[in-house]
Design an enzyme around this catalytic site. Sequence first.
Site, PDB file in Angstrom:
ATOM      1  N   GLN A  20      15.417   3.252   2.319  1.00  0.00           N
ATOM      2  CA  GLN A  20      15.007   3.895   3.575  1.00  0.00           C
ATOM      3  C   GLN A  20      16.127   3.894   4.621  1.00  0.00           C
ATOM      4  OE1 GLN A  20      11.336   2.058   4.849  1.00  0.00           O
ATOM      5  NE2 GLN A  20      10.190   2.801   3.084  1.00  0.00           N
ATOM      6  N   ASP A  79       0.012   4.922   8.611  1.00  0.00           N
ATOM      7  CA  ASP A  79       1.474   5.119   8.689  1.00  0.00           C
ATOM      8  C   ASP A  79       1.828   6.435   9.363  1.00  0.00           C
ATOM      9  OD1 ASP A  79       1.851   2.723   7.430  1.00  0.00           O
ATOM     10  OD2 ASP A  79       2.983   3.505   5.737  1.00  0.00           O
ATOM     11  N   GLU A  89       5.232  -4.920   2.366  1.00  0.00           N
ATOM     12  CA  GLU A  89       4.083  -5.260   3.219  1.00  0.00           C
ATOM     13  C   GLU A  89       3.828  -6.762   3.263  1.00  0.00           C
ATOM     14  OE1 GLU A  89       4.699  -2.548   1.952  1.00  0.00           O
ATOM     15  OE2 GLU A  89       3.406  -0.904   2.598  1.00  0.00           O
ATOM     16  N   ASN A 133       3.203  -1.085  10.503  1.00  0.00           N
ATOM     17  CA  ASN A 133       4.025  -1.620   9.412  1.00  0.00           C
ATOM     18  C   ASN A 133       4.551  -0.459   8.571  1.00  0.00           C
ATOM     19  OD1 ASN A 133       5.310  -3.402   7.768  1.00  0.00           O
ATOM     20  ND2 ASN A 133       3.469  -4.212   6.792  1.00  0.00           N
ATOM     21  N   HIS A 147      -2.119  -2.720   1.416  1.00  0.00           N
ATOM     22  CA  HIS A 147      -2.943  -1.666   0.813  1.00  0.00           C
ATOM     23  C   HIS A 147      -2.853  -1.643  -0.708  1.00  0.00           C
ATOM     24  CE1 HIS A 147       0.747   1.183   1.030  1.00  0.00           C
ATOM     25  NE2 HIS A 147       1.141  -0.029   1.306  1.00  0.00           N
ATOM     26  N   ARG A 148      -1.619  -1.788  -1.224  1.00  0.00           N
ATOM     27  CA  ARG A 148      -1.464  -1.640  -2.679  1.00  0.00           C
ATOM     28  C   ARG A 148      -2.096  -2.800  -3.453  1.00  0.00           C
ATOM     29  NH1 ARG A 148       0.885   2.955  -2.823  1.00  0.00           N
ATOM     30  NH2 ARG A 148       2.474   3.370  -1.271  1.00  0.00           N
ATOM     31  N   SER A 152       5.345   9.461   1.989  1.00  0.00           N
ATOM     32  CA  SER A 152       6.797   9.617   2.138  1.00  0.00           C
ATOM     33  C   SER A 152       7.137  11.007   2.656  1.00  0.00           C
ATOM     34  CB  SER A 152       7.487   9.384   0.794  1.00  0.00           C
ATOM     35  OG  SER A 152       7.316   8.044   0.395  1.00  0.00           O
ATOM     36  N   ARG A 165       8.481  12.196   6.601  1.00  0.00           N
ATOM     37  CA  ARG A 165       9.772  12.903   6.629  1.00  0.00           C
ATOM     38  C   ARG A 165       9.604  14.284   7.270  1.00  0.00           C
ATOM     39  NH1 ARG A 165      10.338   9.418   2.508  1.00  0.00           N
ATOM     40  NH2 ARG A 165      12.342   8.913   1.543  1.00  0.00           N
ATOM     41  N   LYS A 198      -3.547   1.965   5.430  1.00  0.00           N
ATOM     42  CA  LYS A 198      -2.109   2.218   5.656  1.00  0.00           C
ATOM     43  C   LYS A 198      -1.686   3.540   5.018  1.00  0.00           C
ATOM     44  CE  LYS A 198       2.442  -0.008   5.464  1.00  0.00           C
ATOM     45  NZ  LYS A 198       3.333   0.899   4.771  1.00  0.00           N
ATOM     46  N   ASP A 235       6.674   1.168  -5.923  1.00  0.00           N
ATOM     47  CA  ASP A 235       5.285   1.109  -5.434  1.00  0.00           C
ATOM     48  C   ASP A 235       4.293   1.222  -6.594  1.00  0.00           C
ATOM     49  OD1 ASP A 235       6.564   1.025  -3.026  1.00  0.00           O
ATOM     50  OD2 ASP A 235       5.805   2.933  -2.266  1.00  0.00           O
TER      51      ASP A 235
HETATM   52  O1  LIG Z   1      11.490   6.356   1.478  1.00  0.00           O
HETATM   53  C1  LIG Z   1      10.296   6.153   1.253  1.00  0.00           C
HETATM   54  O2  LIG Z   1       9.408   6.988   1.554  1.00  0.00           O
HETATM   55  C2  LIG Z   1       9.906   4.904   0.589  1.00  0.00           C
HETATM   56  C3  LIG Z   1      10.845   4.161  -0.093  1.00  0.00           C
HETATM   57  C4  LIG Z   1      10.499   2.930  -0.845  1.00  0.00           C
HETATM   58  O3  LIG Z   1      10.973   1.836  -0.103  1.00  0.00           O
HETATM   59  P1  LIG Z   1      12.363   1.063  -0.438  1.00  0.00           P
HETATM   60  O4  LIG Z   1      13.457   2.049  -0.433  1.00  0.00           O
HETATM   61  O5  LIG Z   1      12.448   0.076   0.675  1.00  0.00           O
HETATM   62  O6  LIG Z   1      12.185   0.422  -1.784  1.00  0.00           O
HETATM   63  C5  LIG Z   1       8.994   2.775  -1.049  1.00  0.00           C
HETATM   64  O7  LIG Z   1       8.690   1.476  -1.485  1.00  0.00           O
HETATM   65  C6  LIG Z   1       8.239   3.085   0.222  1.00  0.00           C
HETATM   66  O8  LIG Z   1       6.841   2.942   0.040  1.00  0.00           O
HETATM   67  C7  LIG Z   1       8.477   4.501   0.656  1.00  0.00           C
HETATM   68  C1  LIG Z   2       6.548  -0.247   0.781  1.00  0.00           C
HETATM   69  C2  LIG Z   2       5.621   0.553   1.276  1.00  0.00           C
HETATM   70  O1  LIG Z   2       5.594   1.033   2.535  1.00  0.00           O
HETATM   71  P1  LIG Z   2       6.693   1.321   3.658  1.00  0.00           P
HETATM   72  O2  LIG Z   2       6.765   2.809   3.758  1.00  0.00           O
HETATM   73  O3  LIG Z   2       6.129   0.694   4.895  1.00  0.00           O
HETATM   74  O4  LIG Z   2       7.993   0.710   3.223  1.00  0.00           O
HETATM   75  C3  LIG Z   2       4.468   0.987   0.436  1.00  0.00           C
HETATM   76  O5  LIG Z   2       3.752   1.919   0.851  1.00  0.00           O
HETATM   77  O6  LIG Z   2       4.240   0.431  -0.648  1.00  0.00           O
END
Ligand SMILES: O=C(O)C1=C[C@@H](OP(=O)(O)O)[C@@H](O)[C@H](O)C1
Ligand SMILES: C=C(OP(=O)(O)O)C(=O)O
Length: 425
Positions: A171, A49, A341, A93, A385-386, A23, A27, A411, A313
């Site tokens: 997101q 990713d 995913e 993805n 992956h998870r 994350s 960013r 990933k 997650d």
């Molecule tokens: O902002 C982020 O970095 C993320 C937000 C989450 O998604 P959601 O907001 O769709 O739940 C999480 O599941 C994802 O792995 C990463």
């Molecule tokens: C939801 C996930 O990934 P993404 O950043 O593609 O949303 C994850 O990593 O569990």
Amino acid sequence: MNSITLGPLKHANGEIQIPGSKSLSNRILLLATLAKGTTKITNLLDSDDIKHMLASLKQLGVKYSLEDQGTTCILEGLAGPIQADFGDLFLGNAGTAMRPLTAALCLGQGEFHLHGEPRMHERPIGDLVDALQALGVDIRYEGEKNYPPLCIKASGLSGGEVSIKGNISSQFLTAILMSAPLAKGDLTINVDGELVSKPYIDITLHAMKQFGVEVENQNYQAFVVKGQQTYQSPGEIMVEGDASSASYFLAAAAIAGGKIKVHGVGSDSVQGDVKFADVLAKMGAKITYGPTWIEAEHHELNGVDLDMNHIPDAAMTIATTALFAKGPTTIRNIYNWRVKETDRLYAMATELKKLGADVIEGEDFITVTPVATLNHAAIDTYNDHRIAMCFSLVAFSDTPVTINDPGCTSKTFPTYFELFNTVAS
Ligand SMILES: O=C(O)C1=C[C@@H](OP(=O)(O)O)[C@@H](O)[C@H](O)C1
Ligand SMILES: C=C(OP(=O)(O)O)C(=O)O
């Protein structure tokens, strides 16, 4: 199909340096691109990713160099929006690349096509597109409405006021927030209804602050961002370890006889998923925090019944940890597992049942009741992956476990099974 069989294993002991946060890596790469000055990013995650984000930035003309096997990136900021005539971007993805880039590409000029793996084209993006259209952007679906692929003809983002739904993915809000300081005017973003995965918004606001931009957060219901700002490079920035990746090792120690200390995330972390350790503690594990580390030690585990919307997650790790607890465990308020995913509620329930566990798959919850002896099963991982990482924990039962397509951890955690083998015996 490639598979690995693990276990039966008894112990999980040792120390692990957790690779950089997915994350934060994506960013920071995007903010460094928009910022004035050169940024040296260390402990960057080297995974699919992040590779998709990096490849897209390169195609858009961003200049950077990678060192230390891809974990250091020196990136020359643009001191403003991305300006390119054309971009055809494949984002795999990676939600953290697709969603924030969609908004950021609207800021400048050019025609951009954004697409990904087949599953990415089944993951919703309509709430973000609606908000961008309301801000005057020419953005269209190239396939099915509400899903990528997308085509953007960029000419800037207007200021004003916009509403965005937060009940499917945080997101979308993250994407608008990161782009807002470069909009033509001040922007008020109203969150329409419930906001899921709230701690990820804290990650976003924290990263923006590191690049010199403050956001007025009105209790996560509205956000006010000044327009026409310039992000400032902090010079050097280190990515924290990935708290979601840490969850598998902490759970391994909690389940198996042993103690594991993970380095790279701790009580100082900005990531909501560090709260996973609190769930383990509630289940009975012994947890100790330091500012940049967490240690977990085995103790008899009990089932829990908890809302885990804030750790979507890491909550998956609880679903397999539950196999080792006394009594049932219910993970609640996780509807959006279905749009990640894979449909994670269906997939987790299906694979847990293969092991013989008693499972209830609700629309937005899962209940796992453990059984005395698990079956040896070949776990399908659904290119998630998870799922591969969560089910590796089953190896600590008296029965081995087979994981199909273990390479899908690339990933976010390409070295997962290598590291797992260094602590599990
Ligand atoms: O902002 C982020 O970095 C993320 C937000 C989450 O998604 P959601 O907001 O769709 O739940 C999480 O599941 C994802 O792995 C990463
Ligand atoms: C939801 C996930 O990934 P993404 O950043 O593609 O949303 C994850 O990593 O569990």
